[in-house]
Design an enzyme around this catalytic site. Structure first.
Site, PDB file in Angstrom:
ATOM      1  N   HIS A 123      75.808  -5.378  43.915  1.00 33.20           N
ATOM      2  CA  HIS A 123      75.462  -6.126  42.807  1.00 33.20           C
ATOM      3  C   HIS A 123      74.324  -7.596  43.599  1.00 33.20           C
ATOM      4  O   HIS A 123      74.934  -7.359  45.044  1.00 33.20           O
ATOM      5  CB  HIS A 123      76.266  -6.929  42.150  1.00 33.20           C
ATOM      6  CG  HIS A 123      75.694  -7.173  40.974  1.00 33.20           C
ATOM      7  ND1 HIS A 123      75.344  -8.710  40.814  1.00 33.20           N
ATOM      8  CD2 HIS A 123      76.342  -6.922  39.522  1.00 33.20           C
ATOM      9  CE1 HIS A 123      75.117  -9.609  39.367  1.00 33.20           C
ATOM     10  NE2 HIS A 123      75.634  -7.641  38.799  1.00 33.20           N
ATOM     11  N   ASP A 200      83.107  -8.338  47.039  1.00 29.43           N
ATOM     12  CA  ASP A 200      83.029  -8.884  45.697  1.00 29.43           C
ATOM     13  C   ASP A 200      83.686  -7.987  45.303  1.00 29.43           C
ATOM     14  O   ASP A 200      84.076  -6.670  44.648  1.00 29.43           O
ATOM     15  CB  ASP A 200      81.583  -8.704  45.588  1.00 29.43           C
ATOM     16  CG  ASP A 200      81.526  -8.365  44.165  1.00 29.43           C
ATOM     17  OD1 ASP A 200      82.025  -8.790  43.528  1.00 29.43           O
ATOM     18  OD2 ASP A 200      80.302  -8.138  44.052  1.00 29.43           O
ATOM     19  N   CYS A 364      72.491  -4.842  37.799  1.00 29.44           N
ATOM     20  CA  CYS A 364      72.176  -5.482  38.883  1.00 29.44           C
ATOM     21  C   CYS A 364      72.255  -5.156  40.001  1.00 29.44           C
ATOM     22  O   CYS A 364      72.726  -5.651  41.241  1.00 29.44           O
ATOM     23  CB  CYS A 364      72.988  -7.075  38.393  1.00 29.44           C
ATOM     24  SG  CYS A 364      72.442  -7.629  36.888  1.00 29.44           S
TER      25      CYS A 364
HETATM   26  N1  PMP Z   1      79.720  -8.087  41.420  1.00 27.25           N
HETATM   27  C1  PMP Z   1      79.776  -7.221  41.146  1.00 27.25           C
HETATM   28  C2  PMP Z   1      79.945  -5.781  41.085  1.00 27.25           C
HETATM   29  C3  PMP Z   1      79.471  -7.548  39.555  1.00 27.25           C
HETATM   30  O1  PMP Z   1      79.916  -5.610  38.543  1.00 27.25           O
HETATM   31  C4  PMP Z   1      78.955  -8.873  38.635  1.00 27.25           C
HETATM   32  C5  PMP Z   1      79.083  -8.407  37.171  1.00 27.25           C
HETATM   33  N2  PMP Z   1      78.057  -7.754  36.963  1.00 27.25           N
HETATM   34  C6  PMP Z   1      78.844  -9.788  40.012  1.00 27.25           C
HETATM   35  C7  PMP Z   1      79.305  -9.046  40.676  1.00 27.25           C
HETATM   36  C8  PMP Z   1      78.468 -10.845  39.368  1.00 27.25           C
HETATM   37  O2  PMP Z   1      79.727 -11.615  38.708  1.00 27.25           O
HETATM   38  P1  PMP Z   1      79.186 -13.024  37.470  1.00 27.25           P
HETATM   39  O3  PMP Z   1      78.165 -12.822  36.583  1.00 27.25           O
HETATM   40  O4  PMP Z   1      80.102 -12.523  36.760  1.00 27.25           O
HETATM   41  O5  PMP Z   1      78.872 -14.101  38.804  1.00 27.25           O
END
Ligand code: PMP
Length: 406
Positions: A123, A200, A364
């Site tokens: 991400h 993550d 993302c």
């Molecule tokens: N890492 C991963 C694998 C995610 O799926 C997400 C959220 N889509 C994030 C990071 C970011 O999370 P947050 O927007 O809650 O900070």
């Protein structure tokens, strides 16, 4: 889980009874955020109505009660992830802030030419913070590729380690492919080379048991809003000896021991990393989401979601020209797909017109889209409250959308 058990769970989520486009709403965007059970919303309401006072500052009753509620959640989280102590549990605004904290604070020791290993399935939250650090310090980012099933190339992963490697940072579960990475094995390999690991866990913490001790990782990050909890709250787990060595991420109230204009000393862990007033209401209510998960039991949640994944996948593959991205044997309940040459937005719009809420776009993960050579995908993702009947309605709606677009 029996049908009745799932229907009982659904009763805690009034939002699941609403309609979209005149049809019963089917919420399949759980990867982006899950819905919130009534008990969490009621706890937020109760705190704003009866408890609210700032934490850690007062001797007065309300402040002490509020502090106890916040710290109760910290202990719940410690147990949830099997951390050794509450000093290793830092509250953040989310996964994104957790990774930025580590990149900025732990990363401040990295020098020009040092290498950080990432993967192509990350991400943006696990890419851009390292790029910002690269722009500041001149570190080099090395990227692990995937195979056709959407699994990491572990031979390449191992081959990327050398004497300049200072960090490996990768997701536990891909938010696009659903791939569950072998994080224990990957961490053990990194450690055999003396390299610390950040994981993550945004897409793992709502769907599987997390044991940071068993994984052995140095840092693990996740977000409350994907775990049936409030938005704007996350957790950074870090090994105590590393957190102790690290400089603060932000300065301000709560994170200090003594301040003079000449010199400031910092608070003990975990407060050293919690500058300013936290979202103590949301943090307190997060414990109710943990109650919700633990009452059902993570094994039951995982089994139900896998049933939904297997059933839906078995039906989707019958739709002509439908391509699924990611079919790792070890996969979470996320299905990314494209239908023929249709743009994901068109498919998403036509599903929405039938009450089905799915995500479309790059999720993302633009580098992963580039790697797959596609503009984006349609993504359906499940949670404990989804039913086989909803999966059927989704499949029917998708067949209609595909027919319109063909
Ligand atoms: N890492 C991963 C694998 C995610 O799926 C997400 C959220 N889509 C994030 C990071 C970011 O999370 P947050 O927007 O809650 O900070």
């Amino acid at each position: 889980m029996t049908k009745d058990e799932v229907l009982k769970i659904r009763e805690e989520f009034p939002i699941l009874t609403r309609s979209v486009a005149g049809r019963p709403m089917i919420y399949l965007d759980n990867t982006a955020t899950s819905q919130t059970p009534r008990r969490v919303v009621e706890e937020i309401d109760r705190i704003y109505t009866h408890e609210k006072a700032n934490v850690h500052r007062g001797v007065h009753t309300l402040s002490q009660e509020m502090t106890d509620l916040q710290e109760h959640t910290r202990e719940r989280i410690r147990r949830y992830i099997n951390a050794d102590s509450i000093e290793e549990v830092i509250f953040t605004r989310g996964t994104t802030e957790g990774i930025n904290l580590v990149a900025s604070s732990f990363g401040s020791r990295f020098k020009e030419g040092d290498e950080v290993i990432l993967t192509v399935m990350e991400h943006h939250a696990n890419i851009v913070p390292w790029q910002l650090l690269r722009d500041k310090t001149g570190i080099v980012l090395r990227v692990v590729d995937i195979n056709d099933r959407g699994e990491l190339d572990l031979d390449q992963y191992r081959s990327l380690f050398n004497e300049r490697t200072v960090m490996a940072s990768f997701c536990h579960v891909s938010n696009v492919l659903g791939t569950v990475n072998p994080v224990e094995e990957m961490t053990a390999y990194a450690h055999s080379k003396g390299v610390p690991v950040l994981i993550d866990g945004a897409q793992a913490s709502p769907h599987m048991l997390i044991d940071v001790n068993a994984i052995g990782c140095d840092f693990y990050v996740f977000s409350s809003h994907k775990m049936y909890g409030p938005t704007g709250i996350g957790v950074l787990y870090g090994k105590k000896h590393l957190l102790e060595e690290m400089p603060p991420y932000q300065g301000g109230g709560e994170m200090i021991a003594k301040v003079t204009f000449e010199h400031t000393t910092f608070a003990e862990l975990p407060f050293k990393f919690e500058a300013g007033t936290p979202d103590f209401v949301g943090i307190a209510a997060f414990s109710k989401a943990i109650d919700f998960i633990e009452e059902i039991g993570m094994e039951n949640i995982a089994a139900h979601e896998h049933e939904l994944l297997d059933y839906t996948t078995s039906q989707l593959v019958k739709i002509p020209e439908l391509r699924i991205f990611g079919d790792a044997p070890h996969k979470s309940a996320v299905i990314s797909f494209l239908v023929g040459h249709s743009h994901p937005y068109d498919v998403g719009m036509l599903l929405d017109k039938q009450g089905v809420e799915v995500r479309t776009g790059h999720h993302c993960a633009m580098p992963l889209m580039d790697r797959l050579d596609i503009p984006g995908t349609v993504r359906a993702s499940f949670a404990i409250y989804n039913t086989i009947e909803e999966a059927d309605s989704f499949i029917t709606a998708l067949r209609r959308a595909a027919a319109i677009l063909s």
